[in-house]
Design an enzyme around this catalytic site. Structure first.
Site, PDB file in Angstrom:
ATOM      1  N   ARG A  13       0.808  -1.226   0.000  1.00  0.00           N
ATOM      2  CA  ARG A  13       0.000   0.000   0.000  1.00  0.00           C
ATOM      3  C   ARG A  13       0.838   1.272   0.000  1.00  0.00           C
ATOM      4  NH1 ARG A  13      -4.074   0.459   4.345  1.00  0.00           N
ATOM      5  NH2 ARG A  13      -3.265  -1.340   5.457  1.00  0.00           N
ATOM      6  N   GLN A  71      13.221 -14.288   5.984  1.00  0.00           N
ATOM      7  CA  GLN A  71      11.951 -14.992   5.828  1.00  0.00           C
ATOM      8  C   GLN A  71      11.620 -14.887   4.338  1.00  0.00           C
ATOM      9  OE1 GLN A  71       8.328 -13.147   7.222  1.00  0.00           O
ATOM     10  NE2 GLN A  71       7.368 -15.111   7.669  1.00  0.00           N
ATOM     11  N   THR A  77       3.028 -13.965  10.886  1.00  0.00           N
ATOM     12  CA  THR A  77       3.887 -13.402  11.939  1.00  0.00           C
ATOM     13  C   THR A  77       4.535 -14.500  12.783  1.00  0.00           C
ATOM     14  OG1 THR A  77       1.873 -13.134  13.258  1.00  0.00           O
ATOM     15  CG2 THR A  77       2.702 -11.170  12.152  1.00  0.00           C
ATOM     16  N   TYR A  98       7.716  -4.619  15.769  1.00  0.00           N
ATOM     17  CA  TYR A  98       7.447  -4.540  14.333  1.00  0.00           C
ATOM     18  C   TYR A  98       8.300  -3.421  13.723  1.00  0.00           C
ATOM     19  CZ  TYR A  98       3.042  -7.279  14.667  1.00  0.00           C
ATOM     20  OH  TYR A  98       2.098  -8.244  14.847  1.00  0.00           O
ATOM     21  N   GLY A 135      -6.334  -7.896  15.695  1.00  0.00           N
ATOM     22  CA  GLY A 135      -6.638  -9.085  16.486  1.00  0.00           C
ATOM     23  C   GLY A 135      -7.270  -8.652  17.806  1.00  0.00           C
ATOM     24  N   ASN A 165      -4.805  -6.321  19.871  1.00  0.00           N
ATOM     25  CA  ASN A 165      -3.387  -6.665  19.915  1.00  0.00           C
ATOM     26  C   ASN A 165      -2.591  -5.647  19.116  1.00  0.00           C
ATOM     27  OD1 ASN A 165      -0.954  -8.109  19.986  1.00  0.00           O
ATOM     28  ND2 ASN A 165      -1.513  -9.275  18.149  1.00  0.00           N
ATOM     29  N   ASN A 382      36.572  31.727  -8.570  1.00  0.00           N
ATOM     30  CA  ASN A 382      37.463  30.741  -7.950  1.00  0.00           C
ATOM     31  C   ASN A 382      37.732  29.550  -8.850  1.00  0.00           C
ATOM     32  OD1 ASN A 382      34.707  30.089  -7.666  1.00  0.00           O
ATOM     33  ND2 ASN A 382      35.168  28.626  -6.047  1.00  0.00           N
ATOM     34  N   ARG A 436      39.192  49.206 -14.773  1.00  0.00           N
ATOM     35  CA  ARG A 436      37.932  49.313 -15.503  1.00  0.00           C
ATOM     36  C   ARG A 436      38.168  50.215 -16.703  1.00  0.00           C
ATOM     37  NH1 ARG A 436      35.825  53.923 -11.498  1.00  0.00           N
ATOM     38  NH2 ARG A 436      35.514  52.391  -9.875  1.00  0.00           N
TER      39      ARG A 436
HETATM   40  C1  UD1 Z   1      -0.966  -8.435  13.222  1.00  0.00           C
HETATM   41  C2  UD1 Z   1      -1.531  -9.290  14.348  1.00  0.00           C
HETATM   42  C3  UD1 Z   1      -2.791  -8.644  14.888  1.00  0.00           C
HETATM   43  C4  UD1 Z   1      -2.511  -7.238  15.333  1.00  0.00           C
HETATM   44  C5  UD1 Z   1      -1.876  -6.446  14.199  1.00  0.00           C
HETATM   45  C6  UD1 Z   1      -1.408  -5.119  14.696  1.00  0.00           C
HETATM   46  C7  UD1 Z   1      -0.976 -11.589  13.807  1.00  0.00           C
HETATM   47  C8  UD1 Z   1      -1.471 -12.869  13.261  1.00  0.00           C
HETATM   48  N1  UD1 Z   1      -1.837 -10.586  13.810  1.00  0.00           N
HETATM   49  O1  UD1 Z   1      -1.917  -8.450  12.190  1.00  0.00           O
HETATM   50  O2  UD1 Z   1      -3.299  -9.392  15.956  1.00  0.00           O
HETATM   51  O3  UD1 Z   1      -3.712  -6.621  15.759  1.00  0.00           O
HETATM   52  O4  UD1 Z   1      -0.719  -7.133  13.692  1.00  0.00           O
HETATM   53  O5  UD1 Z   1      -0.959  -4.369  13.604  1.00  0.00           O
HETATM   54  O6  UD1 Z   1       0.142 -11.520  14.273  1.00  0.00           O
HETATM   55  N2  UD1 Z   1       5.389  -9.745   9.035  1.00  0.00           N
HETATM   56  C9  UD1 Z   1       6.492 -10.463   8.653  1.00  0.00           C
HETATM   57  N3  UD1 Z   1       6.316 -11.653   8.045  1.00  0.00           N
HETATM   58  C10 UD1 Z   1       5.094 -12.183   7.814  1.00  0.00           C
HETATM   59  C11 UD1 Z   1       3.965 -11.437   8.203  1.00  0.00           C
HETATM   60  C12 UD1 Z   1       4.144 -10.218   8.826  1.00  0.00           C
HETATM   61  O7  UD1 Z   1       7.615 -10.021   8.854  1.00  0.00           O
HETATM   62  O8  UD1 Z   1       5.020 -13.289   7.278  1.00  0.00           O
HETATM   63  C13 UD1 Z   1       5.586  -8.450   9.694  1.00  0.00           C
HETATM   64  C14 UD1 Z   1       5.057  -7.305   8.859  1.00  0.00           C
HETATM   65  O9  UD1 Z   1       6.081  -6.754   8.050  1.00  0.00           O
HETATM   66  C15 UD1 Z   1       4.623  -6.324   9.923  1.00  0.00           C
HETATM   67  C16 UD1 Z   1       4.190  -7.219  11.069  1.00  0.00           C
HETATM   68  O10 UD1 Z   1       4.835  -8.445  10.860  1.00  0.00           O
HETATM   69  O11 UD1 Z   1       5.673  -5.527  10.363  1.00  0.00           O
HETATM   70  C17 UD1 Z   1       2.698  -7.372  11.142  1.00  0.00           C
HETATM   71  O12 UD1 Z   1       2.236  -7.917   9.950  1.00  0.00           O
HETATM   72  P1  UD1 Z   1       0.829  -7.568   9.369  1.00  0.00           P
HETATM   73  O13 UD1 Z   1       0.600  -8.343   8.147  1.00  0.00           O
HETATM   74  O14 UD1 Z   1       0.654  -6.117   9.312  1.00  0.00           O
HETATM   75  O15 UD1 Z   1      -0.102  -8.175  10.542  1.00  0.00           O
HETATM   76  P2  UD1 Z   1      -1.632  -8.070  10.647  1.00  0.00           P
HETATM   77  O16 UD1 Z   1      -2.233  -9.142   9.818  1.00  0.00           O
HETATM   78  O17 UD1 Z   1      -2.074  -6.691  10.423  1.00  0.00           O
END
Ligand code: UD1
Ligand code: CA
Length: 454
Positions: A13, A71, A77, A98, A135, A165, A382, A436
């Site tokens: 996004r 990863q 996550t 994060y 969450g 969360n 210069n 001059r």
């Molecule tokens: C996650 C939480 C949710 C919380 C929200 C807050 C989980 C399952 N859900 O949701 O409960 O309310 O964050 O913003 O944890 N990332 C990785 N690898 C992955 C997936 C994510 O590094 O495979 C990183 C993303 O770059 C980001 C963070 O983890 O920095 C959160 O990922 P995102 O996809 O935004 O999580 P949400 O689904 O929004």
């Protein structure tokens, strides 16, 4: 304590080629802010889980105290934290942050870890009016946390819960390792949810405590340029508030941008629209007019900058008067009470005390003495197209307007240079030198008249 920073997300996004965690807040990557916060907690280890734009992210933030875990596929996550497990020690706690949540305060994280107490799980939660997308924190009848349910997996009833969360949590590493090994992706998103460890902790009789940040902005994440801009303003306002607390006068704390470190002695006053980059130090009583940009600059006490000045890698003495519309380029050093006026550019030059260049001049690669008067339109030539040369102007020199000083050249102490001079040789001290064309008046001259068309 060991810290895991999740930074593998792509950030579609953002609509940018720059990986999300490298998007800047106050001119520094978001991830750099998170790393700073992590370091404040003196962790035994910091591991960044990276994925999208991996090489770029690693190159931008390489540091001896950071270990990297790739990863390759973003499977959730929980899967992300799993990638860090090989570098984590089973002793002690892991704190998960994060990479796209840049403004969390270290105090808040310390309180969270303290609340978890070494054996338990700590969850940073917030209560929101619009919890959509987050969450939900599920508590039992006596208010104990039981689970986190992701929005997409939640029942209509669970969706009514407004405590959510933030994603930031801490847990004992050994426990975390066991729980992550048991995750499944049998859920609405087909992902391995880190949040599923909460129900596992409860089942294993491990206490789960929730803590809240003091400020709502601490846990705001960035998924779009809009959110990036919002956090930038919050961050800038926080910096402005700190400056106000230190006694700096800000004409409007909503209209200042500090992209680095700004240090101010007492009674500094800063008008609207100024940008401070890198390391800037302002001495006692310094006043900065509206719309000035200062980058790596030191300004001594009592100096005033009129509006619209641009200063970079420069050192300004006390009681100087600069601008409006002055430009001090790298390598400029001004001693005390120097006046640099409108449309004057100074580069790689040292200017001694009480010297004035008030209008439309270029002083480059020059050593200028004290009490020198540089007239309007004076230019140091210069550069010959290949090499640069120095101009030396000794004390008490007066340089008439619109003179060009062709370097290398020296003007001796107390000399006067007549207006309009193109100075190609050294000017001796104490004398008037001018070069001059002699003025002539042509008698019996008439203006041409337009030829009549026949
Ligand atoms: C996650 C939480 C949710 C919380 C929200 C807050 C989980 C399952 N859900 O949701 O409960 O309310 O964050 O913003 O944890 N990332 C990785 N690898 C992955 C997936 C994510 O590094 O495979 C990183 C993303 O770059 C980001 C963070 O983890 O920095 C959160 O990922 P995102 O996809 O935004 O999580 P949400 O689904 O929004
Ligand atoms: Ca998110």
């Amino acid at each position: 304590m060991q810290i895991v920073i999740l930074a593998a997300g792509q950030g579609k996004r953002m609509r940018s080629r720059l990986p999300k965690v490298l998007q800047p807040i106050a001119a520094r990557p978001m991830l750099a802010h998170v790393l700073d916060t992590a370091r404040e907690l003196s962790p035994a280890r910091v591991c960044v889980v990276y994925g999208h734009g991996g090489e770029q992210v690693r190159a931008a933030l390489a540091a001896p105290d950071v270990v990297w875990a790739e990863q390759a596929q973003q499977l959730g996550t929980g899967h992300a934290v799993q990638q860090a497990l090989p570098v984590l020690d089973d002793e002690g706690m892991a704190l998960v942050l994060y990479g796209d949540v840049p403004l969390t305060r270290p105090e808040t994280l310390r309180a969270l870890v303290d609340a978890a107490g070494g054996q338990g799980v700590g969850l940073l939660t917030v209560t929101m009016d619009q919890p959509t997308g987050y969450g939900r924190i599920i508590r039992n009848a006596v208010g104990a946390v039981q689970a986190i349910v992701e929005e997409k997996d939640a029942t209509p009833e669970q969706r009514l819960v407004r405590e959510v969360n933030t994603g930031i949590l801490c847990a004992p590493v050994a426990r975390l390792r066991a729980w992550l090994g048991r995750l499944s992706n049998n859920n609405a998103q087909g992902e391995y949810y880190l949040t599923d460890i909460i129900a596992m902790a409860v089942a294993d009789g491990v206490p789960v405590v929730a803590a809240q940040p003091a400020q709502a902005w601490e846990t705001l994440g960035v998924n779009s340029k809009q959110q990036l801009a919002e956090l930038e303003r919050i961050h800038q306002r926080n910096i402005a508030d700190r400056l106000l607390e230190q006694g700096v006068t800000l004409i409007d704390p909503a209209r200042i941008d500090v992209r680095g470190e700004l240090r101010c002695e007492p009674d500094v006053e800063i008008d609207v629209g100024c940008v401070f980059e890198g390391a800037v130090e302002l001495g006692e009583g310094v006043r900065i007019g509206a719309n000035c940009v200062l980058r790596n600059v030191r300004i001594a006490a009592g100096t005033r900058l009129a509006p619209f000045c641009h200063l970079e890698d420069a050192e300004v003495g006390k009681d100087c008067v600069i601008g409006p519309y002055a430009r001090l380029r790298p390598g400029t050093t001004l001693a005390e009470d120097v006046h640099i006026g409108n449309f004057v550019e100074v580069k790689n030059s040292q200017i001694a005390a009480h010297t004035k260049a008030n209008h439309l001049a270029y002083i480059g690669d020059a050593t200028v003495g004290s009490k020198v008067n540089v007239g309007a339109g004076v230019i140091t030539c210069n550069y010959d197209g290949a090499n640069k040369y120095r101009t030396v102007i000794e004390d008490d020199v007066f340089i008439g307007s619109d003179s060009q000083l062709i370097a290398p050249v020296r003007i001796g102490r107390g000399a006067n240079i007549g207006a309009g001079t193109t100075l190609t040789h050294d000017a001796p001290e104490g004398k008037l030198t001018l070069g001059r064309a002699r003025q002539v008046t042509v008698e019996h001259w008439a203006r041409p008249v337009k030829a009549k068309k026949s």
